[in-house]
Design an enzyme around this catalytic site. Sequence first.
Site, short mmCIF file in Angstrom:
data_model
loop_
_atom_site.label_atom_id
_atom_site.label_comp_id
_atom_site.label_asym_id
_atom_site.label_seq_id
_atom_site.Cartn_x
_atom_site.Cartn_y
_atom_site.Cartn_z
N HIS A 1 22.03 17.89 75.66
CA HIS A 1 22.26 18.59 74.39
C HIS A 1 21.14 18.40 73.39
O HIS A 1 21.15 19.02 72.32
CB HIS A 1 23.57 18.13 73.75
CG HIS A 1 23.49 16.75 73.18
ND1 HIS A 1 23.62 15.63 73.96
CD2 HIS A 1 23.28 16.30 71.91
CE1 HIS A 1 23.51 14.55 73.20
NE2 HIS A 1 23.30 14.93 71.96
C1 UD1 Z 1 24.64 16.79 66.94
C2 UD1 Z 1 23.67 15.76 66.38
C3 UD1 Z 1 23.11 14.91 67.51
C4 UD1 Z 1 24.21 14.29 68.34
C5 UD1 Z 1 25.16 15.39 68.82
C6 UD1 Z 1 26.32 14.79 69.54
C7 UD1 Z 1 22.33 16.36 64.40
C8 UD1 Z 1 20.99 16.78 63.94
N1 UD1 Z 1 22.53 16.41 65.72
O1 UD1 Z 1 23.90 17.67 67.78
O2 UD1 Z 1 22.32 13.87 66.98
O3 UD1 Z 1 23.63 13.65 69.45
O4 UD1 Z 1 25.65 16.12 67.69
O5 UD1 Z 1 26.92 15.68 70.41
O6 UD1 Z 1 23.16 16.00 63.61
N2 UD1 Z 1 28.82 23.79 68.33
C9 UD1 Z 1 30.00 24.38 68.68
N3 UD1 Z 1 31.15 23.66 68.51
C10 UD1 Z 1 31.17 22.41 68.01
C11 UD1 Z 1 29.96 21.83 67.65
C12 UD1 Z 1 28.78 22.51 67.81
O7 UD1 Z 1 30.03 25.50 69.14
O8 UD1 Z 1 32.26 21.82 67.89
C13 UD1 Z 1 27.56 24.56 68.52
C14 UD1 Z 1 27.24 25.42 67.34
O9 UD1 Z 1 26.65 26.58 67.82
C15 UD1 Z 1 26.19 24.63 66.60
C16 UD1 Z 1 25.45 23.92 67.73
O10 UD1 Z 1 26.48 23.66 68.71
O11 UD1 Z 1 25.34 25.42 65.84
C17 UD1 Z 1 24.79 22.64 67.34
O12 UD1 Z 1 25.71 21.77 66.72
P1 UD1 Z 1 25.20 20.62 65.72
O13 UD1 Z 1 26.33 19.77 65.29
O14 UD1 Z 1 24.34 21.21 64.64
O15 UD1 Z 1 24.20 19.80 66.62
P2 UD1 Z 1 24.42 19.12 68.05
O16 UD1 Z 1 23.44 19.72 68.98
O17 UD1 Z 1 25.86 19.14 68.41
N1 UDP Z 2 31.37 12.43 76.09
C1 UDP Z 2 32.65 12.91 76.32
N2 UDP Z 2 32.78 14.11 76.97
C2 UDP Z 2 31.71 14.83 77.42
C3 UDP Z 2 30.41 14.31 77.18
C4 UDP Z 2 30.28 13.10 76.50
O1 UDP Z 2 33.63 12.28 75.95
O2 UDP Z 2 31.90 15.91 77.99
C5 UDP Z 2 31.24 11.18 75.33
C6 UDP Z 2 30.52 10.05 76.03
O3 UDP Z 2 31.46 9.22 76.65
C7 UDP Z 2 29.78 9.32 74.92
C8 UDP Z 2 29.61 10.37 73.84
O4 UDP Z 2 30.43 11.47 74.20
O5 UDP Z 2 30.57 8.29 74.38
C9 UDP Z 2 28.17 10.80 73.73
O6 UDP Z 2 28.08 11.87 72.86
P1 UDP Z 2 26.87 12.89 72.88
O7 UDP Z 2 26.16 12.80 74.18
O8 UDP Z 2 27.41 14.19 72.46
O9 UDP Z 2 25.97 12.39 71.67
P2 UDP Z 2 24.87 11.23 71.51
O10 UDP Z 2 25.44 9.97 72.01
O11 UDP Z 2 23.65 11.66 72.26
O12 UDP Z 2 24.60 11.24 70.05
#
Ligand code: UD1
Ligand code: UDP
Length: 374
Positions: free
Chosen positions: A208
């Site tokens: 991601h």
């Molecule tokens: C965010 C965090 C990242 C973290 C990740 C965990 C920032 C800059 N990034 O990244 O550090 O590792 O969360 O997973 O804060 N979206 C959905 N549904 C949701 C959430 C997101 O559809 O419930 C889609 C939307 O199109 C959105 C895109 O994902 O625009 C990105 O979501 P966003 O929360 O901005 O960043 P992440 O890539 O999820």
């Molecule tokens: N995780 C989850 N379901 C998924 C993928 C990840 O529960 O389908 C959990 C995983 O166990 C970990 C956390 O999400 O604890 C990691 O989140 P993510 O990779 O979104 O973000 P990051 O840690 O890189 O910020």
Amino acid sequence: YMQGKNGKILVITGTRPEIIKMAPIIRVLQKNDVPFSHAHIGQHYDYNMSQQFIEELGLPSPEYFLKVKRNSPSLQTSHIIGLTQKLIKRIKPSLVLVEGDTNTVLASSLAALKQKIPVGHVEAGLRSHDLRMPEEHNRRLVDHLSAYLYAPTMLAKMNLEFENVWGKIFVTGNTVVDAVMQHMPLAEAKSNIIDKIYFDEYALATLHRQENVDDFYTLRSLVKAFVNSPIPIVYPVHPRSLKRLQETKLWSLLFTSNNVQMLPPVGYLDFLVLLKNSRMVITDSGGVQEEATAPLMRKPVLVTRISTERPEAIKTGFAFVVGTESENITKMINYLLENTFNPPSFSPFGDGKAAERIVNAIMDELVNTTFERL
Ligand code: UD1
Ligand code: UDP
């Protein structure tokens, strides 16, 4: 409790990993009758990226469940500042507690600082030195505005000292190890995800990171690595990646591959079981790199990035930074398939008591200080 303020702790979460890593802290706050409010900001808003984790982890419903507008990163950040500044004004907490490096963390910390409320930063001091990453911007800024820094490791503490942060540093371990220990037995009892998996032996994959999935050529290379992998891949797809894959033909490449099983984002209990039963994990996630080192997991991790802010996992032999070139990833998968993997029996990220240390540190400080430094 705390002079001048109401003694309450405002716990803020915004994304999936923040809920998972705050959960052990929330439980210790409850156990010790420490007054707190939990606000979920809604940066992640899908049920399977937010509410599902609150339910599965048995957390009380957040008192505030906000809805941040879906917007560009800067507007998202400014909107969260606006939302949290109102909340902080209303609650008047003694401390705002944030976890990690998301836009939610940066924005709510700024909102707190501007209202002279001290910030406690859980998972402080991580550095990837990769300035393409929004997370690296966020964590650096938050570390420099926090009054209390809960560093998971000695290395994280050294990073903070090197940068001369002004807050007080505590080395606590990472609460993700607490979370794995607290949930693994329940996960094994409750989850039936393995019945739905086509393969007996597989690598678990997640992707991601913005610098990976928002760049077409990098994403294509990673998809190729999955499709051509010498071991089948189980891939729960993060919504950000889903969007990018569907914008291109990469989605159908994965969809038609017999070597890859895609899943929607799975719940925490299912994820723990998928990880436990995997042969290895291929990921750009921060939390997953840490989870794989938990004594109940001990899985090899291929980090599909050019850097990591978790070098402790590399030094202890759990993780390998393999970059994003398809051929290199295949080579390393083969290496892991052909060689025995024997990492230490302890996690470099803690012993499962991080949350207790953090809450003890909070209670000591709130009783002993009036935060005059602010
Ligand atoms: C965010 C965090 C990242 C973290 C990740 C965990 C920032 C800059 N990034 O990244 O550090 O590792 O969360 O997973 O804060 N979206 C959905 N549904 C949701 C959430 C997101 O559809 O419930 C889609 C939307 O199109 C959105 C895109 O994902 O625009 C990105 O979501 P966003 O929360 O901005 O960043 P992440 O890539 O999820
Ligand atoms: N995780 C989850 N379901 C998924 C993928 C990840 O529960 O389908 C959990 C995983 O166990 C970990 C956390 O999400 O604890 C990691 O989140 P993510 O990779 O979104 O973000 P990051 O840690 O890189 O910020």
